[in-house]
Write a protein that holds these residues in place. Structure first.
Motif, PDB file in Angstrom:
ATOM      1  N   HIS A  74       0.838  -1.196   0.000  1.00 46.12           N
ATOM      2  CA  HIS A  74       0.000   0.000   0.000  1.00 46.12           C
ATOM      3  C   HIS A  74       0.877   1.252   0.000  1.00 46.12           C
ATOM      4  CE1 HIS A  74      -3.718   2.178   0.671  1.00 46.12           C
ATOM      5  NE2 HIS A  74      -3.098   2.911   1.585  1.00 46.12           N
ATOM      6  N   GLY A  75       0.369   2.310  -0.628  1.00 51.56           N
ATOM      7  CA  GLY A  75       1.041   3.603  -0.557  1.00 51.56           C
ATOM      8  C   GLY A  75       2.243   3.755  -1.458  1.00 51.56           C
ATOM      9  N   LEU A  76       2.174   3.246  -2.676  1.00 49.13           N
ATOM     10  CA  LEU A  76       3.335   3.276  -3.568  1.00 49.13           C
ATOM     11  C   LEU A  76       3.616   4.646  -4.175  1.00 49.13           C
ATOM     12  CD1 LEU A  76       3.097  -0.087  -5.561  1.00 49.13           C
ATOM     13  CD2 LEU A  76       4.797   0.564  -3.844  1.00 49.13           C
ATOM     14  N   GLY A  77       2.640   5.518  -4.219  1.00 49.76           N
ATOM     15  CA  GLY A  77       2.861   6.788  -4.913  1.00 49.76           C
ATOM     16  C   GLY A  77       3.112   6.530  -6.385  1.00 49.76           C
ATOM     17  N   LEU A  78       4.228   7.022  -6.898  1.00 47.50           N
ATOM     18  CA  LEU A  78       4.588   6.758  -8.290  1.00 47.50           C
ATOM     19  C   LEU A  78       5.236   5.385  -8.463  1.00 47.50           C
ATOM     20  CD1 LEU A  78       5.985  10.245  -9.378  1.00 47.50           C
ATOM     21  CD2 LEU A  78       3.840   9.184 -10.114  1.00 47.50           C
ATOM     22  N   ALA A  79       5.546   4.728  -7.350  1.00 52.09           N
ATOM     23  CA  ALA A  79       6.182   3.404  -7.351  1.00 52.09           C
ATOM     24  C   ALA A  79       7.585   3.439  -7.945  1.00 52.09           C
ATOM     25  CB  ALA A  79       5.314   2.368  -8.077  1.00 52.09           C
ATOM     26  N   THR A  80       8.179   4.621  -7.987  1.00 52.92           N
ATOM     27  CA  THR A  80       9.553   4.790  -8.453  1.00 52.92           C
ATOM     28  C   THR A  80      10.388   5.358  -7.308  1.00 52.92           C
ATOM     29  OG1 THR A  80       9.214   7.069  -9.200  1.00 52.92           O
ATOM     30  CG2 THR A  80       8.707   5.302 -10.776  1.00 52.92           C
ATOM     31  N   GLN A  81      11.687   5.481  -7.529  1.00 48.20           N
ATOM     32  CA  GLN A  81      12.537   6.015  -6.466  1.00 48.20           C
ATOM     33  C   GLN A  81      12.217   7.475  -6.155  1.00 48.20           C
ATOM     34  OE1 GLN A  81      16.605   5.596  -7.720  1.00 48.20           O
ATOM     35  NE2 GLN A  81      16.480   7.199  -9.280  1.00 48.20           N
ATOM     36  N   SER A  82      11.529   8.153  -7.061  1.00 47.41           N
ATOM     37  CA  SER A  82      11.194   9.562  -6.829  1.00 47.41           C
ATOM     38  C   SER A  82      10.220   9.743  -5.670  1.00 47.41           C
ATOM     39  CB  SER A  82      10.601  10.188  -8.095  1.00 47.41           C
ATOM     40  OG  SER A  82       9.373   9.575  -8.435  1.00 47.41           O
ATOM     41  N   THR A  83       9.435   8.712  -5.348  1.00 47.92           N
ATOM     42  CA  THR A  83       8.497   8.816  -4.223  1.00 47.92           C
ATOM     43  C   THR A  83       8.766   7.759  -3.161  1.00 47.92           C
ATOM     44  OG1 THR A  83       6.874   7.420  -5.383  1.00 47.92           O
ATOM     45  CG2 THR A  83       6.648   9.812  -5.622  1.00 47.92           C
ATOM     46  N   ALA A  84       9.909   7.112  -3.234  1.00 47.87           N
ATOM     47  CA  ALA A  84      10.196   6.008  -2.317  1.00 47.87           C
ATOM     48  C   ALA A  84      10.990   6.465  -1.099  1.00 47.87           C
ATOM     49  CB  ALA A  84      10.970   4.914  -3.043  1.00 47.87           C
ATOM     50  N   ALA A  85      10.587   5.940   0.063  1.00 48.71           N
ATOM     51  CA  ALA A  85      11.373   6.130   1.278  1.00 48.71           C
ATOM     52  C   ALA A  85      12.353   4.977   1.457  1.00 48.71           C
ATOM     53  CB  ALA A  85      10.452   6.217   2.492  1.00 48.71           C
ATOM     54  N   ALA A  86      12.108   3.873   0.728  1.00 40.56           N
ATOM     55  CA  ALA A  86      12.967   2.692   0.786  1.00 40.56           C
ATOM     56  C   ALA A  86      12.783   1.897  -0.503  1.00 40.56           C
ATOM     57  CB  ALA A  86      12.609   1.829   2.000  1.00 40.56           C
ATOM     58  N   LYS A  87      13.676   0.952  -0.749  1.00 34.84           N
ATOM     59  CA  LYS A  87      13.587   0.129  -1.954  1.00 34.84           C
ATOM     60  C   LYS A  87      12.292  -0.675  -1.994  1.00 34.84           C
ATOM     61  CE  LYS A  87      18.573  -0.363  -2.711  1.00 34.84           C
ATOM     62  NZ  LYS A  87      19.721  -1.306  -2.812  1.00 34.84           N
ATOM     63  N   SER A  88      11.704  -0.907  -0.828  1.00 36.53           N
ATOM     64  CA  SER A  88      10.462  -1.679  -0.754  1.00 36.53           C
ATOM     65  C   SER A  88       9.284  -0.957  -1.395  1.00 36.53           C
ATOM     66  CB  SER A  88      10.128  -1.984   0.712  1.00 36.53           C
ATOM     67  OG  SER A  88       9.976  -0.776   1.445  1.00 36.53           O
ATOM     68  N   GLN A  89       9.480   0.313  -1.765  1.00 41.88           N
ATOM     69  CA  GLN A  89       8.410   1.079  -2.402  1.00 41.88           C
ATOM     70  C   GLN A  89       8.686   1.341  -3.882  1.00 41.88           C
ATOM     71  OE1 GLN A  89       8.443   4.415   0.358  1.00 41.88           O
ATOM     72  NE2 GLN A  89       6.627   3.634   1.408  1.00 41.88           N
ATOM     73  N   VAL A  90       9.639   0.617  -4.439  1.00 38.61           N
ATOM     74  CA  VAL A  90       9.959   0.748  -5.863  1.00 38.61           C
ATOM     75  C   VAL A  90       9.499  -0.515  -6.584  1.00 38.61           C
ATOM     76  CG1 VAL A  90      11.778   1.040  -7.583  1.00 38.61           C
ATOM     77  CG2 VAL A  90      11.934   2.234  -5.376  1.00 38.61           C
ATOM     78  N   TYR A  91       8.524  -0.351  -7.463  1.00 41.22           N
ATOM     79  CA  TYR A  91       7.967  -1.467  -8.228  1.00 41.22           C
ATOM     80  C   TYR A  91       7.791  -1.025  -9.680  1.00 41.22           C
ATOM     81  CZ  TYR A  91       7.111  -4.451  -4.206  1.00 41.22           C
ATOM     82  OH  TYR A  91       7.279  -5.263  -3.104  1.00 41.22           O
ATOM     83  N   PRO A  92       8.753  -1.349 -10.542  1.00 44.73           N
ATOM     84  CA  PRO A  92       8.705  -0.887 -11.931  1.00 44.73           C
ATOM     85  C   PRO A  92       7.414  -1.245 -12.663  1.00 44.73           C
ATOM     86  CG  PRO A  92      10.873  -1.770 -11.428  1.00 44.73           C
ATOM     87  CD  PRO A  92      10.002  -2.093 -10.253  1.00 44.73           C
ATOM     88  N   ASP A  93       6.855  -2.409 -12.369  1.00 40.56           N
ATOM     89  CA  ASP A  93       5.622  -2.794 -13.051  1.00 40.56           C
ATOM     90  C   ASP A  93       4.473  -1.874 -12.642  1.00 40.56           C
ATOM     91  OD1 ASP A  93       4.053  -4.332 -14.770  1.00 40.56           O
ATOM     92  OD2 ASP A  93       3.366  -5.618 -13.136  1.00 40.56           O
ATOM     93  N   ALA A  94       4.296  -1.696 -11.331  1.00 38.21           N
ATOM     94  CA  ALA A  94       3.221  -0.827 -10.849  1.00 38.21           C
ATOM     95  C   ALA A  94       3.443   0.625 -11.257  1.00 38.21           C
ATOM     96  CB  ALA A  94       3.102  -0.935  -9.329  1.00 38.21           C
ATOM     97  N   ALA A  95       4.712   1.000 -11.460  1.00 41.51           N
ATOM     98  CA  ALA A  95       5.023   2.382 -11.841  1.00 41.51           C
ATOM     99  C   ALA A  95       4.429   2.754 -13.198  1.00 41.51           C
ATOM    100  CB  ALA A  95       6.536   2.587 -11.859  1.00 41.51           C
ATOM    101  N   LYS A  96       4.003   1.765 -13.951  1.00 39.93           N
ATOM    102  CA  LYS A  96       3.407   2.039 -15.264  1.00 39.93           C
ATOM    103  C   LYS A  96       2.045   2.725 -15.142  1.00 39.93           C
ATOM    104  CE  LYS A  96       5.705  -2.042 -17.197  1.00 39.93           C
ATOM    105  NZ  LYS A  96       5.514  -3.438 -17.672  1.00 39.93           N
ATOM    106  N   TRP A  97       1.479   2.722 -13.925  1.00 45.96           N
ATOM    107  CA  TRP A  97       0.131   3.275 -13.760  1.00 45.96           C
ATOM    108  C   TRP A  97       0.045   4.720 -14.245  1.00 45.96           C
ATOM    109  CZ3 TRP A  97      -1.443   7.686 -11.436  1.00 45.96           C
ATOM    110  CH2 TRP A  97      -0.598   8.293 -10.502  1.00 45.96           C
ATOM    111  N   ALA A  98       1.091   5.513 -13.997  1.00 46.50           N
ATOM    112  CA  ALA A  98       1.023   6.943 -14.309  1.00 46.50           C
ATOM    113  C   ALA A  98       0.970   7.185 -15.819  1.00 46.50           C
ATOM    114  CB  ALA A  98       2.203   7.675 -13.688  1.00 46.50           C
ATOM    115  N   ASP A  99       1.808   6.493 -16.566  1.00 48.38           N
ATOM    116  CA  ASP A  99       1.781   6.667 -18.019  1.00 48.38           C
ATOM    117  C   ASP A  99       0.484   6.120 -18.610  1.00 48.38           C
ATOM    118  OD1 ASP A  99       4.229   7.952 -18.138  1.00 48.38           O
ATOM    119  OD2 ASP A  99       5.356   6.091 -18.365  1.00 48.38           O
ATOM    120  N   LEU A 100      -0.018   5.036 -18.035  1.00 49.27           N
ATOM    121  CA  LEU A 100      -1.306   4.507 -18.487  1.00 49.27           C
ATOM    122  C   LEU A 100      -2.427   5.501 -18.187  1.00 49.27           C
ATOM    123  CD1 LEU A 100      -0.900   0.795 -17.323  1.00 49.27           C
ATOM    124  CD2 LEU A 100      -1.001   1.602 -19.693  1.00 49.27           C
TER     125      LEU A 100
END
Length: 322
Positions: free
Chosen positions: A267-293
């Motif tokens: 929960h709480g991924l934001g952009l799911a990239t390092q730009s919104t991550a407090a830790a590596k556990s919040q970086v998910y390249p697949d989920a990060a596609k949501w913004a462009d979609l």
């Protein structure tokens, strides 16, 4: 870019609308108005997350939209990441109880419309966007913008509050389902849910009627705008069923929507990239596609008024240059 922090109340510093208004340019749109995105960060109605505020605004601004971040009323007074001691019952704070937050979206819409000409905002194409509790707030607004709870409160015509679209990230859409699901989980989950209820609804154990009232998936109508929904299947805090229930309600009422459920991500991924991550556990390249979609989805509704060719290309074709 024109940035400004506007206070919604003269005597409060915590409830603000921050503008990210793109500068007009003769090379891009040249004086024409742009659509806008009004963003509500999450935070369990306890605070407003920085991770779901300016970085989201910058992402949509990079797509060519004016963006606005609303820090609405929360229990901790807007402090990012602020959280009270939930080991004991919380005192009620009247200034942050429902429907205050939903009305603050309405107030933000009025401010944007009031400045639409100066900011070159297309007032008929303003989307509300939110994450977690902010997505719930945006969903509540999307299903209630036309009700007397908002228009009569401000003594304004209902059409001034109409959103053109809604973008909801890992939203909470059904409080009755949330209550029933939380009761089966850990004592900490139950304590968090009760604390959030107190912060938002003024009681740890709201009535069935009140829980129904604040469940936007149960109140979708023909007045609900098109929606873009995204979530992760592994979200344990706000289960994916909330997004599925909202999608089902939209389908039942034939409201256009798009739903993306990514397999992994907390929960709480934001952009799911390092730009919104407090830790590596919040970086998910697949989920990060949501913004462009979401950008592709928005273009179908918020396409710019562009000519077929640039002035330079036309001059080349007519022989004025070359």
């Amino acid at each position: 870019m024109k940035t400004e922090v506007i206070k919604l109340y003269e005597n409060r510093e915590d409830v603000t609308l921050t503008t990210y208004v793109l500068e007009d340019s003769p090379e891009m749109l040249a004086g024409k108005s742009r659509p806008a995105i009004l963003i509500c960060p999450g935070g369990g109605y306890m605070s407003c997350s920085d991770r779901e505020a300016e970085p989201i605004a910058m992402k949509f601004a990079s797509m060519g939209y004016h963006t606005f971040v609303l820090r609405y009323s929360t229990y901790m007074g807007g402090n990012a990441g602020g959280f009270p001691d939930i080991s004991k019952p919380l005192p009620v704070k009247e200034e942050c109880l429902y429907p205050t937050q939903m009305r603050e979206i309405g107030q933000a819409m009025l401010i944007i419309r009031e400045h639409a000409k100066a900011w070159k905002v297309d007032a008929d194409r303003i989307a509300v966007c939110g994450f977690s509790a902010g997505a719930h707030n945006a969903a509540m607004y999307a299903t209630n913008w036309h009700t007397d709870t908002i228009s009569e409160y401000f003594h304004e015509d209902k059409e001034k509050f109409r959103p053109a679209a809604a973008i909801l990230g890992y939203t909470l859409s059904d409080y009755i389902f949330m209550r029933d699901n939380t009761e089966k989980r850990s004592p900490m989950d139950v304590a968090f849910f009760k604390a959030s209820n107190t912060a938002f609804l003024g009681t740890a154990e709201p009535s069935e009627e009140l829980l129904d009232e604040v469940s936007p998936a149960r109140h979708v109508t023909e007045n609900t705008p098109p929606m873009y929904l995204w979530a992760t299947a592994s979200d344990e805090l706000v289960p994916v069923q909330h997004s599925l229930r909202m999608a089902h309600a939209l389908a039942e009422h034939k409201i256009p929507f798009e739903l993306h459920v990514f397999e992994e991500g907390p929960h709480g991924l934001g952009l799911a990239t390092q730009s919104t991550a407090a830790a590596k556990s919040q970086v998910y390249p697949d989920a990060a596609k949501w913004a462009d979609l979401a950008g592709c989805w928005l273009e179908k509704r918020f396409s710019f008024d562009l000519p077929e060719k640039t002035a330079f290309e036309e001059m080349l074709e007519t022989g004025i240059i070359g």
